[in-house]
Design a protein around this motif. Structure first.
Motif, PDB file in Angstrom:
ATOM      1  N   ARG A 164       0.832  -1.205   0.000  1.00  0.00           N
ATOM      2  CA  ARG A 164       0.000   0.000   0.000  1.00  0.00           C
ATOM      3  C   ARG A 164       0.872   1.262   0.000  1.00  0.00           C
ATOM      4  NH1 ARG A 164      -3.246  -2.974   3.534  1.00  0.00           N
ATOM      5  NH2 ARG A 164      -2.333  -1.960   5.348  1.00  0.00           N
ATOM      6  N   ARG A 165       1.926   1.244   0.802  1.00  0.00           N
ATOM      7  CA  ARG A 165       2.833   2.374   0.865  1.00  0.00           C
ATOM      8  C   ARG A 165       3.506   2.608  -0.496  1.00  0.00           C
ATOM      9  NH1 ARG A 165       7.382   1.340   4.359  1.00  0.00           N
ATOM     10  NH2 ARG A 165       5.937  -0.167   5.186  1.00  0.00           N
ATOM     11  N   GLU A 166       3.939   1.514  -1.121  1.00  0.00           N
ATOM     12  CA  GLU A 166       4.578   1.618  -2.436  1.00  0.00           C
ATOM     13  C   GLU A 166       3.578   2.129  -3.480  1.00  0.00           C
ATOM     14  OE1 GLU A 166       7.767   1.167  -3.470  1.00  0.00           O
ATOM     15  OE2 GLU A 166       8.286   0.975  -1.339  1.00  0.00           O
ATOM     16  N   ALA A 167       2.335   1.634  -3.383  1.00  0.00           N
ATOM     17  CA  ALA A 167       1.307   2.090  -4.337  1.00  0.00           C
ATOM     18  C   ALA A 167       1.041   3.572  -4.166  1.00  0.00           C
ATOM     19  CB  ALA A 167       0.034   1.284  -4.166  1.00  0.00           C
ATOM     20  N   LYS A 168       0.966   4.041  -2.912  1.00  0.00           N
ATOM     21  CA  LYS A 168       0.751   5.467  -2.663  1.00  0.00           C
ATOM     22  C   LYS A 168       1.923   6.285  -3.192  1.00  0.00           C
ATOM     23  CE  LYS A 168      -2.197   5.486   1.415  1.00  0.00           C
ATOM     24  NZ  LYS A 168      -2.271   5.859   2.823  1.00  0.00           N
ATOM     25  N   LEU A 169       3.125   5.775  -2.964  1.00  0.00           N
ATOM     26  CA  LEU A 169       4.312   6.484  -3.432  1.00  0.00           C
ATOM     27  C   LEU A 169       4.321   6.542  -4.960  1.00  0.00           C
ATOM     28  CD1 LEU A 169       7.018   7.833  -2.765  1.00  0.00           C
ATOM     29  CD2 LEU A 169       8.053   5.583  -2.858  1.00  0.00           C
ATOM     30  N   ALA A 170       3.994   5.433  -5.609  1.00  0.00           N
ATOM     31  CA  ALA A 170       3.964   5.408  -7.076  1.00  0.00           C
ATOM     32  C   ALA A 170       2.880   6.344  -7.599  1.00  0.00           C
ATOM     33  CB  ALA A 170       3.722   3.989  -7.573  1.00  0.00           C
ATOM     34  N   ALA A 171       1.718   6.357  -6.932  1.00  0.00           N
ATOM     35  CA  ALA A 171       0.636   7.252  -7.351  1.00  0.00           C
ATOM     36  C   ALA A 171       1.051   8.707  -7.163  1.00  0.00           C
ATOM     37  CB  ALA A 171      -0.632   6.958  -6.565  1.00  0.00           C
ATOM     38  N   SER A 172       1.709   8.975  -6.053  1.00  0.00           N
ATOM     39  CA  SER A 172       2.173  10.324  -5.785  1.00  0.00           C
ATOM     40  C   SER A 172       3.210  10.756  -6.818  1.00  0.00           C
ATOM     41  CB  SER A 172       2.752  10.393  -4.379  1.00  0.00           C
ATOM     42  OG  SER A 172       3.319  11.650  -4.132  1.00  0.00           O
ATOM     43  N   GLN A 173       4.135   9.875  -7.167  1.00  0.00           N
ATOM     44  CA  GLN A 173       5.163  10.197  -8.168  1.00  0.00           C
ATOM     45  C   GLN A 173       4.525  10.395  -9.546  1.00  0.00           C
ATOM     46  OE1 GLN A 173       7.899   6.920  -7.773  1.00  0.00           O
ATOM     47  NE2 GLN A 173       9.084   7.961  -6.177  1.00  0.00           N
ATOM     48  N   ALA A 174       3.530   9.564  -9.853  1.00  0.00           N
ATOM     49  CA  ALA A 174       2.841   9.718 -11.137  1.00  0.00           C
ATOM     50  C   ALA A 174       2.087  11.049 -11.173  1.00  0.00           C
ATOM     51  CB  ALA A 174       1.883   8.556 -11.362  1.00  0.00           C
ATOM     52  N   HIS A 175       1.476  11.430 -10.096  1.00  0.00           N
ATOM     53  CA  HIS A 175       0.759  12.684 -10.015  1.00  0.00           C
ATOM     54  C   HIS A 175       1.717  13.860 -10.173  1.00  0.00           C
ATOM     55  CE1 HIS A 175      -1.277  16.135  -8.345  1.00  0.00           C
ATOM     56  NE2 HIS A 175      -2.452  15.467  -8.329  1.00  0.00           N
ATOM     57  N   ASP A 176       2.860  13.736  -9.466  1.00  0.00           N
ATOM     58  CA  ASP A 176       3.860  14.799  -9.555  1.00  0.00           C
ATOM     59  C   ASP A 176       4.416  14.911 -10.955  1.00  0.00           C
ATOM     60  OD1 ASP A 176       3.506  15.405  -6.908  1.00  0.00           O
ATOM     61  OD2 ASP A 176       5.313  14.367  -6.210  1.00  0.00           O
ATOM     62  N   ALA A 177       4.567  13.813 -11.648  1.00  0.00           N
ATOM     63  CA  ALA A 177       5.105  13.828 -13.009  1.00  0.00           C
ATOM     64  C   ALA A 177       4.130  14.470 -13.972  1.00  0.00           C
ATOM     65  CB  ALA A 177       5.442  12.416 -13.465  1.00  0.00           C
ATOM     66  N   LEU A 178       2.855  14.326 -13.735  1.00  0.00           N
ATOM     67  CA  LEU A 178       1.832  14.898 -14.627  1.00  0.00           C
ATOM     68  C   LEU A 178       1.638  16.380 -14.340  1.00  0.00           C
ATOM     69  CD1 LEU A 178      -0.831  12.088 -14.616  1.00  0.00           C
ATOM     70  CD2 LEU A 178       0.689  12.708 -16.485  1.00  0.00           C
ATOM     71  N   THR A 179       1.945  16.828 -13.187  1.00  0.00           N
ATOM     72  CA  THR A 179       1.722  18.231 -12.871  1.00  0.00           C
ATOM     73  C   THR A 179       2.958  19.064 -12.989  1.00  0.00           C
ATOM     74  OG1 THR A 179       2.028  17.791 -10.545  1.00  0.00           O
ATOM     75  CG2 THR A 179      -0.212  18.002 -11.365  1.00  0.00           C
TER      76      THR A 179
END
Length: 179
Positions: A164-179
Motif C-alpha cells: 500500500r505504501r509503495e502504491a501510494k508512493l507510485a501514485a504520488s510520483q505519477a501525479h507529480d510527473a503529470l503536474t
C-alpha cells in the motif's frame, strides 16, 4: 535403558510368564472357575469355551511377559498384560463371594496383589524412558504450527502494508510527473 528398568521389567514380567505357561499346559484346571465368566462374555463375540479362554489368556501372559522382560514394545506389552490380568483377577479371586473368613481374607489379599500388579503395569505402560511422549510431541508440533501461522499472518500484513505504501508512493510520483 537404565539399570532400574533393566532389572524391574523382568521382575514384573516373571509372574506372567510362569502363570501363562501354567495356563497353557493345564487349562482344564481352571475350567470350572472360568466357565461362568465364559458364559457372560459369549454375547460379546468371545468363545464360550473356558479352556480356550484360559489358553488365550496364558498365551497373552507369556507373550506380553516375554516382551516386557526383554524390553521390546514394553508399553504395548504392559497394556496387554494389564488387560489380561483384569478379568483374571475378577474370575480368580472373588473374595466378595466367599463365606469363610480365612478364605475371604486370602482371596482379598490375592485380589489386591493383582490390583497392585495392574497398577505397576499401567506405570510401565506410560513409561517413556525419559523421552517425550506422543502427547508432548503432538503439543510441540501444534505449537510450532500455530507459531508458523502467526508469523505468516504477520508477514502478510507487513507485506500488504508495504505494498500500500509503495502504491501510494507510485501514485504520488505519477501525479507529480503529470503536474
Amino acid at each position: 535403558m537404565t539399570l532400574v528398568r533393566r532389572v524391574a521389567r523382568p521382575m514384573l514380567a516373571a509372574i506372567f510368564v510362569a502363570q501363562g505357561l501354567e495356563q497353557l499346559r493345564h487349562p482344564a484346571a481352571l475350567r470350572e472357575k472360568v466357565a461362568p465368566f465364559a458364559q457372560k462374555v459369549a454375547p460379546l463375540g468371545l468363545p464360550d469355551d473356558p479352556e480356550l479362554l484360559v489358553r488365550a489368556n496364558g498365551a497373552t501372559m507369556v507373550g506380553g511377559g516375554a516382551l516386557l522382560a526383554t524390553g521390546r514394545l514394553p508399553r504395548v506389552a504392559a497394556l496387554a498384560l494389564a488387560g489380561s490380568l483384569a478379568p483374571t483377577t475378577y474370575v480368580g479371586h472373588p473374595f466378595w463371594a466367599e463365606k469363610d473368613q480365612a478364605t475371604r481374607r486370602t482371596q482379598r489379599i490375592q485380589f489386591l496383589k493383582n490390583v497392585g500388579l495392574i497398577g505397576g503395569l499401567l506405570l510401565a505402560a506410560v513409561d517413556t524412558e525419559g523421552r517425550p511422549g506422543l502427547a508432548y510431541r503432538a503439543g510441540l508440533a501444534s505449537d510450532s504450527a500455530r507459531r508458523s501461522a502467526k508469523r505468516a499472518r504477520r508477514e502478510a500484513k507487513h507485506a500488504a502494508h508495504a505494498a500500500r505504501r509503495e502504491a501510494k508512493l507510485a501514485a504520488s510520483q505519477a501525479h507529480d510527473a503529470l503536474t
